[in-house]
Design a protein around this motif. Structure first.
Motif, PDB file in Angstrom:
ATOM      1  N   LEU A 270       0.705  -1.385  -0.235  1.00  0.00           N
ATOM      2  CA  LEU A 270      -0.164  -0.247  -0.261  1.00  0.00           C
ATOM      3  C   LEU A 270       1.539   1.443   0.431  1.00  0.00           C
ATOM      4  O   LEU A 270       2.129   0.935   0.325  1.00  0.00           O
ATOM      5  CB  LEU A 270      -1.301   0.080   0.988  1.00  0.00           C
ATOM      6  CG  LEU A 270      -2.183  -1.152   1.559  1.00  0.00           C
ATOM      7  CD1 LEU A 270      -2.596  -1.240   2.305  1.00  0.00           C
ATOM      8  CD2 LEU A 270      -2.590  -1.324  -0.246  1.00  0.00           C
ATOM      9  N   PRO A 271       0.511   2.115  -0.176  1.00  0.00           N
ATOM     10  CA  PRO A 271       1.110   3.458   0.001  1.00  0.00           C
ATOM     11  C   PRO A 271       1.850   3.944   1.046  1.00  0.00           C
ATOM     12  O   PRO A 271       3.592   4.369   0.687  1.00  0.00           O
ATOM     13  CB  PRO A 271       0.008   4.734  -0.122  1.00  0.00           C
ATOM     14  CG  PRO A 271      -0.727   3.852  -0.890  1.00  0.00           C
ATOM     15  CD  PRO A 271      -1.156   2.570  -1.076  1.00  0.00           C
ATOM     16  N   GLU A 272       1.467   3.377   2.367  1.00  0.00           N
ATOM     17  CA  GLU A 272       1.637   4.199   3.376  1.00  0.00           C
ATOM     18  C   GLU A 272       3.543   2.304   3.345  1.00  0.00           C
ATOM     19  O   GLU A 272       3.820   2.480   4.174  1.00  0.00           O
ATOM     20  CB  GLU A 272       1.178   3.365   4.824  1.00  0.00           C
ATOM     21  CG  GLU A 272       0.395   2.231   4.404  1.00  0.00           C
ATOM     22  CD  GLU A 272      -1.186   2.131   4.820  1.00  0.00           C
ATOM     23  OE1 GLU A 272      -1.105   3.121   3.433  1.00  0.00           O
ATOM     24  OE2 GLU A 272      -1.917   1.924   3.983  1.00  0.00           O
ATOM     25  N   ASP A 273       3.417   1.646   3.049  1.00  0.00           N
ATOM     26  CA  ASP A 273       4.600   1.008   2.932  1.00  0.00           C
ATOM     27  C   ASP A 273       5.584   1.702   1.418  1.00  0.00           C
ATOM     28  O   ASP A 273       6.854   0.579   2.236  1.00  0.00           O
ATOM     29  CB  ASP A 273       4.292  -0.911   2.012  1.00  0.00           C
ATOM     30  CG  ASP A 273       2.811  -1.360   2.834  1.00  0.00           C
ATOM     31  OD1 ASP A 273       3.063  -1.081   3.835  1.00  0.00           O
ATOM     32  OD2 ASP A 273       2.440  -1.882   2.241  1.00  0.00           O
ATOM     33  N   ILE A 274       5.465   2.528   1.402  1.00  0.00           N
ATOM     34  CA  ILE A 274       6.913   3.106   0.596  1.00  0.00           C
ATOM     35  C   ILE A 274       7.473   4.338   1.899  1.00  0.00           C
ATOM     36  O   ILE A 274       6.473   5.469   1.527  1.00  0.00           O
ATOM     37  CB  ILE A 274       6.060   3.948  -0.923  1.00  0.00           C
ATOM     38  CG1 ILE A 274       5.473   2.337  -1.432  1.00  0.00           C
ATOM     39  CG2 ILE A 274       7.218   3.909  -1.341  1.00  0.00           C
ATOM     40  CD1 ILE A 274       4.714   3.401  -2.875  1.00  0.00           C
ATOM     41  N   GLY A 275       8.684   3.496   2.184  1.00  0.00           N
ATOM     42  CA  GLY A 275       9.516   4.618   2.474  1.00  0.00           C
ATOM     43  C   GLY A 275      10.696   5.039   2.310  1.00  0.00           C
ATOM     44  O   GLY A 275      10.540   4.707   0.572  1.00  0.00           O
ATOM     45  N   PRO A 276      11.493   5.519   2.614  1.00  0.00           N
ATOM     46  CA  PRO A 276      12.781   6.323   2.156  1.00  0.00           C
ATOM     47  C   PRO A 276      14.147   5.378   1.796  1.00  0.00           C
ATOM     48  O   PRO A 276      14.469   5.299   0.610  1.00  0.00           O
ATOM     49  CB  PRO A 276      12.942   6.908   3.132  1.00  0.00           C
ATOM     50  CG  PRO A 276      12.722   6.691   4.342  1.00  0.00           C
ATOM     51  CD  PRO A 276      11.504   6.344   3.851  1.00  0.00           C
ATOM     52  N   GLN A 277      13.705   4.348   2.190  1.00  0.00           N
ATOM     53  CA  GLN A 277      14.216   3.577   1.904  1.00  0.00           C
ATOM     54  C   GLN A 277      13.629   1.857   1.094  1.00  0.00           C
ATOM     55  O   GLN A 277      12.439   1.996   1.173  1.00  0.00           O
ATOM     56  CB  GLN A 277      14.827   2.450   3.479  1.00  0.00           C
ATOM     57  CG  GLN A 277      15.591   3.300   3.744  1.00  0.00           C
ATOM     58  CD  GLN A 277      16.953   3.924   3.259  1.00  0.00           C
ATOM     59  OE1 GLN A 277      18.072   3.088   2.744  1.00  0.00           O
ATOM     60  NE2 GLN A 277      16.937   5.627   3.570  1.00  0.00           N
ATOM     61  N   SER A 278      14.346   0.981   0.381  1.00  0.00           N
ATOM     62  CA  SER A 278      13.515  -0.180  -0.518  1.00  0.00           C
ATOM     63  C   SER A 278      12.469  -0.793   0.273  1.00  0.00           C
ATOM     64  O   SER A 278      12.091  -1.256   0.838  1.00  0.00           O
ATOM     65  CB  SER A 278      15.049  -1.384  -0.387  1.00  0.00           C
ATOM     66  OG  SER A 278      16.092  -0.136  -0.853  1.00  0.00           O
TER      67      SER A 278
END
Ligand SMILES: CSC[C@@H](O)[C@@H](O)C(=O)COP(=O)(O)O
Length: 345
Positions: free
Chosen positions: A328-336
């Motif tokens: 989900l969009p919230e799974d996308i962080g600054p790291q991989s």
């Protein structure tokens, strides 16, 4: 190497054969592909296409050439030329980058051949995982819109977005598919329609620009698309027209999913702007050509722009269905973000 079979390629124990997709659905011609210049030519005219499929085909051909005695330094030059054949498709680069170090291995060509076989097998397995987790999301009789071709012609397995739909059909959910024809080369109208017929999936072909009107009329419940490259921030490249679908889906509050193997994620690419976009021949836009013949309608002197892919920003994506899990969009962080969940389907 032992014989291998997929929807779009076969290895019979001595030669690689490619199903010429430029002739589908009217003619099914399997072309023998024995050398790298032939494969590059087949890729450039989309006789074989789809990011995962071309990555697998490149790996298998390099293995065939290695087994036939191609010297490592020659194979390396071949591999580097293949790597550039379709600049947006990251699976192609990823496959070749797995094989390059094995060209200097002491056991050449043994481990290189094994790795090529693994690339084929892993793509089949990842398609099955995406299909399983994606099909869980679909309800009965959903009307799904897709673009381009993402089935067994585009991968070594059952496909990405189309694999999800085909799995739902096998589970008895009876999906209905709006098939965007996908100008200019009609991968939707020719190939996805053909795959729908083969799988017994109810479908209707539309011209690409019909999609927003269907959404407005409540005729689309979900959009599922594949990808040629996903950047670290979740922006992704896919067939030209995908961005327009994502914008229209957001406006009409329709969920929009990307379905792709982890091998499509380019960890070195920070965002969509860094994804190279393949520019193709002007004649593809001035008319159409294929097994059905050739027709030109535009003036030869008119200039043409023909980007094969566009970038859809991560902000328009509801979720990414990868073979390693649903993001989900919230799974996308600054790291991989895709690596954190790798191996946790
Ligand atoms: C598994 S398919 C993912 C993508 O490769 C697909 O959506 C696509 O855009 C293919 O483009 P093509 O130019 O036909 O190779």
């Amino acid at each position: 190497m032992t014989p291998l079979t997929s929807g779009c390629l076969r290895y019979d124990g001595s030669s690689l054969f490619i199903l010429d997709q430029s002739l589908l659905p009217h003619q099914e011609v399997w072309q023998c592909c024995d050398d790298v210049p032939t494969l590059i030519e087949l890729m450039r005219r989309l006789a074989i296409r789809g990011a995962p499929a071309i990555g697998v085909a490149a790996a298998l051909l390099l293995a065939v050439c290695a087994e036939r005695g191609r010297a490592p330094h020659q194979l390396r030059a071949d591999a580097l030329r293949l790597r550039d054949a379709r600049p947006t498709a990251y699976n192609l680069m990823g496959s070749i980058d797995r094989l390059l170090p094995l060209m200097t291995a002491a056991d050449y060509p043994r481990s290189l051949v094994q790795e090529a076989v693994s690339i084929h097998r892993e793509d089949v397995e990842s398609c099955a995982r995406m299909a399983l987790s994606g099909a869980r999301l679909l309800g009965d009789s959903e009307k799904i819109l897709t673009i381009c071709n993402t089935g067994s012609l585009a991968t070594a397995g059952e496909g990405t977005a189309f694999g999800v739909i085909a799995r739902a059909q096998r589970e008895g959910k009876r999906p209905f598919v709006w098939v965007a024809e996908t100008r200019p080369l009609l991968q939707g109208g020719r190939l996805t329609a053909w795959e729908c017929l083969q799988a017994g999936i109810e479908h209707r072909i539309i011209c690409d620009s019909a999609a927003p009107a269907l959404m407005r009329q409540g005729m689309v419940q979900r959009v599922l698309v594949g990808s040629d490259r996903i950047a670290a921030n979740g922006d992704f490249a896919n067939k030209i027209g995908t961005y327009a679908l994502a914008v229209a889906a957001r406006y009409h509050r329709i969920p929009f999913y990307v379905v792709a193997p982890v091998t499509t994620v380019d960890p070195g690419c920070p965002n969509g702007e860094a994804i190279p976009i393949e520019q193709r021949d002007a004649q593809e836009i001035r008319g159409v050509s294929g097994a059905f013949g050739c027709c030109r309608w535009a003036p030869e002197r008119s200039e043409v722009a023909n980007p094969a892919f566009d970038i859809t920003p991560a902000g328009l994506v509801t979720a990414w269905i990868l073979d390693s899990g649903l993001y989900l969009p919230e799974d996308i962080g600054p790291q991989s973000w895709w690596q954190r969940k790798r191996g946790q389907p």
